[in-house]
Design an enzyme around this catalytic site. Structure first.
Site, PDB file in Angstrom:
ATOM      1  N   LYS A 205     -55.553 -46.852 -58.215  1.00 44.18           N
ATOM      2  CA  LYS A 205     -55.455 -48.175 -58.828  1.00 44.18           C
ATOM      3  C   LYS A 205     -56.285 -48.258 -60.100  1.00 44.18           C
ATOM      4  O   LYS A 205     -55.834 -48.804 -61.119  1.00 44.18           O
ATOM      5  CB  LYS A 205     -55.910 -49.250 -57.822  1.00 44.18           C
ATOM      6  CG  LYS A 205     -54.964 -49.424 -56.646  1.00 44.18           C
ATOM      7  CD  LYS A 205     -55.574 -50.296 -55.561  1.00 44.18           C
ATOM      8  CE  LYS A 205     -54.637 -50.396 -54.361  1.00 44.18           C
ATOM      9  NZ  LYS A 205     -55.214 -51.101 -53.224  1.00 44.18           N
TER      10      LYS A 205
ATOM     11  N   GLN B 237     -59.738 -53.848 -50.371  1.00 42.38           N
ATOM     12  CA  GLN B 237     -58.980 -52.752 -49.777  1.00 42.38           C
ATOM     13  C   GLN B 237     -59.054 -52.814 -48.248  1.00 42.38           C
ATOM     14  O   GLN B 237     -60.132 -52.875 -47.666  1.00 42.38           O
ATOM     15  CB  GLN B 237     -59.523 -51.403 -50.283  1.00 42.38           C
ATOM     16  CG  GLN B 237     -58.774 -50.198 -49.767  1.00 42.38           C
ATOM     17  CD  GLN B 237     -57.346 -50.114 -50.283  1.00 42.38           C
ATOM     18  OE1 GLN B 237     -57.077 -50.448 -51.429  1.00 42.38           O
ATOM     19  NE2 GLN B 237     -56.423 -49.705 -49.435  1.00 42.38           N
TER      20      GLN B 237
ATOM     21  N   ASP C 267     -52.887 -58.941 -54.260  1.00 42.42           N
ATOM     22  CA  ASP C 267     -52.227 -58.311 -53.114  1.00 42.42           C
ATOM     23  C   ASP C 267     -51.174 -59.240 -52.515  1.00 42.42           C
ATOM     24  O   ASP C 267     -50.333 -58.811 -51.729  1.00 42.42           O
ATOM     25  CB  ASP C 267     -53.262 -57.950 -52.035  1.00 42.42           C
ATOM     26  CG  ASP C 267     -53.453 -56.447 -51.901  1.00 42.42           C
ATOM     27  OD1 ASP C 267     -52.600 -55.689 -52.410  1.00 42.42           O
ATOM     28  OD2 ASP C 267     -54.450 -56.027 -51.304  1.00 42.42           O
TER      29      ASP C 267
END
Length: 291
Positions: A53, A97, A120
């Site tokens: 990322k 995460q 997300d």
């Protein structure tokens, strides 16, 4: 012979498009978009994913921040870090995460994120808007799947889509997105899970089969009808002494035996994974522009 749905290639095209947008922003004398990532602990898969990322941000001209914490961080301290990012005007979007250590409640963490910065797409407000078909930051992996179908011009209208898995991250949102009255929606959707009887028979009726259950090689050739489109969301590390790393990534689909029956199929790796990261970049740009 099946055609590969090359997520790695399509994601590279999206990064090129993002880089062009970022260059236009820079030409106007404005700061670039910024994505922050919080990672807790030292899970190898999570660390590799976060590194990808950060690398993708650099490729498109975004700035990025990586906040790493040890596995014993308290939930309270993690929530304070999230609050700080919520209030940081230089950060347009951020993710925490997953998975997190067991002593931290993942849903509490997700709900603590400002939904305007939730790239997300997992906050209940973004999930709810996704269900209703309203503009929002859509869940990243399902959004990547829809984009992949679109770029390969795979028709969904009137097709029977079967989703194996009912997770909040993939199964539920992709089912809802395929139901919407959109360019890559209007499908008839069946969601299957661990309590579904006659799973094989249901899968055999799928024009589009999406495997998102996290069980390597679960989908066998006898579960797939000829000409189906198969999307493999699974990525599980399995031991492989022939590899230098000692492992290899394996999907939920028995690729070697299923691929010959399909019209299109995603590989693992190189299918859905890169599209998820591309979706994060697009969501970050969207959050940036909304500010």
């Amino acid at each position: 012979m099946s055609k590969c749905l090359d997520g790695k290639y399509i994601a590279s095209l999206i990064r090129q498009e993002m880089a062009g947008e970022t260059a236009e922003i820079a030409a106007q004398g404005k700061r670039p978009p910024c994505l922050a990532v919080i990672i807790v602990g030292h899970d190898g898969g999570s660390e590799a994913y976060v590194a990808n990322k950060v690398k993708a941000c650099a490729e498109v001209g975004f700035t990025s921040k990586r906040l790493a914490f040890e596995e014993d961080i308290t939930e309270d301290l993690l929530l304070k870090q999230i609050a700080a990012l919520n209030n940081d005007d230089s950060v347009d979007g951020f993710i925490v995460q997953l998975p997190l250590p067991r002593h931290i409640n993942e849903q509490t963490v997700i709900e603590a994120i400002d939904y305007h910065k939730d790239v997300d797409g997992l906050h209940p407000i973004n999930m709810g808007k996704t269900v209703l078909g309203l503009p929002c930051l859509h869940p990243a992996t399902p959004s990547g799947i829809i984009e992949l179908l679109d770029r390969y011009d795979i028709q969904t209208e009137g097709k029977h889509a079967v989703v194996i898995g009912r997770s909040d991250i993939v199964g539920k949102p992709i089912a809802n997105m395929l139901l919407q009255k959109t360019r890559r929606g209007n499908a008839t959707v069946t969601v299957c899970h661990s309590r579904t009887p006659n799973l094989t028979e249901i899968c055999q009726t799928a024009d589009i089969l999406i495997a998102a259950l996290g069980k390597p090689l679960f989908v066998k050739a006898d579960m797939v009808k000829d000409g189906a489109v198969v999307i493999d969301v699974g990525t599980t590390r399995i031991a492989d002494p022939t590899r230098k790393s000692g492992y290899r990534l394996c999907g939920d689909v028995d690729y070697d035996n299923v691929a010959p029956k399909c019209s299109y199929i995603t590989p693992v790796p190189g299918g859905v994974g890169p599209m998820t990261i591309a979706s994060l970049l697009r969501n970050t740009m969207q959050a940036y522009k909304r500010k």
